[in-house]
Design a protein around this motif. Structure first.
Motif, mmCIF file in Angstrom:
data_model
loop_
_atom_site.group_PDB
_atom_site.id
_atom_site.type_symbol
_atom_site.label_atom_id
_atom_site.label_comp_id
_atom_site.label_asym_id
_atom_site.label_seq_id
_atom_site.Cartn_x
_atom_site.Cartn_y
_atom_site.Cartn_z
ATOM 1 N N ARG A 39 -8.154 128.355 81.433
ATOM 2 C CA ARG A 39 -8.001 129.400 80.883
ATOM 3 C C ARG A 39 -7.654 130.096 82.266
ATOM 4 O O ARG A 39 -7.012 130.738 83.281
ATOM 5 C CB ARG A 39 -8.007 130.140 80.301
ATOM 6 C CG ARG A 39 -7.637 130.264 78.218
ATOM 7 C CD ARG A 39 -6.408 131.220 78.378
ATOM 8 N NE ARG A 39 -5.781 131.309 77.113
ATOM 9 C CZ ARG A 39 -4.461 132.324 77.465
ATOM 10 N NH1 ARG A 39 -3.849 132.020 78.372
ATOM 11 N NH2 ARG A 39 -3.977 131.517 76.172
ATOM 12 N N SER A 40 -8.215 129.694 82.760
ATOM 13 C CA SER A 40 -8.901 129.890 84.303
ATOM 14 C C SER A 40 -8.115 129.760 85.224
ATOM 15 O O SER A 40 -7.598 129.793 86.324
ATOM 16 C CB SER A 40 -10.560 129.561 85.100
ATOM 17 O OG SER A 40 -11.336 129.579 84.190
ATOM 18 N N MET A 41 -7.543 128.387 85.556
ATOM 19 C CA MET A 41 -6.048 127.953 86.162
ATOM 20 C C MET A 41 -5.280 128.762 85.350
ATOM 21 O O MET A 41 -4.908 128.848 87.012
ATOM 22 C CB MET A 41 -6.471 126.389 85.851
ATOM 23 C CG MET A 41 -7.207 125.525 85.594
ATOM 24 S SD MET A 41 -7.166 123.324 84.995
ATOM 25 C CE MET A 41 -5.381 123.516 85.697
ATOM 26 N N ALA A 42 -4.770 129.083 84.470
ATOM 27 C CA ALA A 42 -3.526 129.644 84.398
ATOM 28 C C ALA A 42 -4.069 131.220 84.851
ATOM 29 O O ALA A 42 -2.490 131.391 85.200
ATOM 30 C CB ALA A 42 -3.632 129.769 82.439
ATOM 31 N N ARG A 43 -4.845 131.687 84.455
ATOM 32 C CA ARG A 43 -5.003 133.005 85.321
ATOM 33 C C ARG A 43 -5.133 133.408 86.994
ATOM 34 O O ARG A 43 -4.762 133.870 87.206
ATOM 35 C CB ARG A 43 -6.547 133.431 84.931
ATOM 36 C CG ARG A 43 -6.771 134.884 85.189
ATOM 37 C CD ARG A 43 -8.112 135.887 85.206
ATOM 38 N NE ARG A 43 -9.265 134.959 85.055
ATOM 39 C CZ ARG A 43 -9.799 133.604 84.551
ATOM 40 N NH1 ARG A 43 -9.587 134.100 82.996
ATOM 41 N NH2 ARG A 43 -10.875 132.640 84.830
ATOM 42 N N ASP A 44 -5.880 131.460 87.229
ATOM 43 C CA ASP A 44 -5.506 131.812 88.680
ATOM 44 C C ASP A 44 -3.891 131.720 89.890
ATOM 45 O O ASP A 44 -3.604 132.017 90.300
ATOM 46 C CB ASP A 44 -6.175 130.769 89.212
ATOM 47 C CG ASP A 44 -7.929 131.087 89.192
ATOM 48 O OD1 ASP A 44 -8.621 132.117 89.041
ATOM 49 O OD2 ASP A 44 -8.873 129.599 89.347
ATOM 50 N N ASP A 45 -3.142 131.157 88.693
ATOM 51 C CA ASP A 45 -2.100 130.289 89.427
ATOM 52 C C ASP A 45 -0.434 130.836 89.029
ATOM 53 O O ASP A 45 0.577 130.000 89.159
ATOM 54 C CB ASP A 45 -2.410 128.937 89.854
ATOM 55 C CG ASP A 45 -3.042 128.434 91.010
ATOM 56 O OD1 ASP A 45 -3.643 128.906 91.282
ATOM 57 O OD2 ASP A 45 -4.055 127.519 90.663
ATOM 58 N N HIS A 46 -0.789 130.918 87.397
ATOM 59 C CA HIS A 46 0.636 131.533 86.129
ATOM 60 C C HIS A 46 0.004 132.582 85.825
ATOM 61 O O HIS A 46 1.079 132.708 84.824
ATOM 62 C CB HIS A 46 0.708 130.502 85.964
ATOM 63 C CG HIS A 46 0.027 128.815 85.675
ATOM 64 N ND1 HIS A 46 1.188 128.300 86.455
ATOM 65 C CD2 HIS A 46 -0.583 127.682 86.088
ATOM 66 C CE1 HIS A 46 1.292 127.446 87.086
ATOM 67 N NE2 HIS A 46 0.099 126.439 86.925
ATOM 68 N N GLY A 47 -0.587 133.901 86.587
ATOM 69 C CA GLY A 47 -0.137 135.270 85.955
ATOM 70 C C GLY A 47 -0.516 135.230 84.337
ATOM 71 O O GLY A 47 -0.911 136.029 83.841
#
Length: 300
Positions: free
Chosen positions: A263-271
């Motif tokens: 979820r952190s990865m998605a928030r940082d780079d994939h909106g």
């Protein structure tokens, strides 16, 4: 000046730190210390406190018991009825019983199974189920995801991490991916590198990883190597206890931790798009699949 020292299941604290409600004072020591610009000496006291086991009370202290002990209108027997089981045993049998009543240090580092799983019906639970269904039966794809999450966790700890490769399907011997952890930030004598062996296990979220499964990874570790275990399930309490007591050099990431990192990865780079994040991990990163020896990562 406050000082708190601990060793094993005992704690030493100075007089102004106070004692704990879940401990028994075993020894008191008077000592002289120096403080201030003039190094003026002053007297202080150190108490060695044996912390008692609160497993029967789910690691909590009933403050009604503390209040009852301070209430002059409550008898000792009445207050004792409110005490933790281990405390009552100590009162009954004396200090000779303390070795069997001490808090096991390993328990403090063991996460209960319920705390490793998302709350039913929550968004995290839905995400975890999505991840499991997406990767069920797709071994190497999940290994690639686990390797990416492990890399994020290790880099987040402030260390340099180099991703290596995934192992082939046959004969992985307890390792699914290999990486390298660089410590010290320098070259030569100023830094060192550790081999990282990773295990990835995509299982139903209600599945428990056992001590035997963790031991399979640990058996591959040499001196100076560490392990990372990534799963969509959770770790049994007995497995965690064995890991802590035997001091296994391994990092455990359960399903909740896995989804949290994704979820952190998605928030940082994939909106915030979890599906897009997963697709990027699988298609946007080149990860070799090979049977190279793990120690070869040190030569890269």
């Amino acid at each position: 000046m406050s000082v708190l020292r601990s060793s094993g299941s005992s704690v030493s604290c100075v007089q102004d730190q106070g004692s704990r409600p879940d401990g028994v004072i075993e020894r008191t020591e008077r000592l002289v210390q120096w403080g201030g610009r003039e190094h003026t000496p002053f007297v202080n006291y150190v108490y060695d406190i044996a912390l008692i086991d609160l497993t029967s009370e789910d690691d909590t202290v009933d403050w009604e018991w503390i209040g009852a002990r301070r209430d002059k209108g409550v008898s000792h027997a009445q207050a004792l009825d409110l005490a933790p089981r281990a405390w009552r045993e100590w009162v009954k049998h004396g200090s000779s019983a303390l070795p069997g009543l001490r808090r096991r240090v390993a328990r403090a580092k063991v996460a209960k199974v319920r705390d490793q799983r998302p709350k039913p019906g929550s968004g995290e639970a839905a995400d975890l189920e999505t991840v499991y269904k997406y990767f069920d039966g797709r071994k190497h794809d999940f290994e690639a995801l686990a390797a990416a999450v492990a890399a994020r966790v290790l880099r987040g700890a402030g260390h340099g991490y180099v991703e290596g490769w995934l192992t082939r399907r046959s004969g992985d011997g307890g390792a699914d991916f290999v990486g390298r952890l660089d410590l010290g930030g320098g070259s030569g004598l100023a830094g060192t590198s550790l081999v990282v062996l990773g295990q990835a296990k995509c299982v139903k979220p209600d599945t428990l990883i056992t001590a035997e499964q963790i031991a399979r990874v640990v058996a591959r570790l040499r001196r100076g190597w560490i392990g990372v275990y990534v799963t969509t399930g959770a770790y049994s309490e007995s497995a965690q206890t064995e890991m802590v007591e035997d001091q296994y050099p391994i990092i455990l990431l359960n399903g909740t931790s896995l989804v949290g990192e994704l979820r952190s990865m998605a928030r940082d780079d994939h909106g915030g798009d979890l599906a897009a994040c997963i697709e990027h991990v699988l298609t946007g990163r080149e990860v070799a699949i090979t049977n190279r020896r793990p120690e070869e990562i040190l030569l890269q």
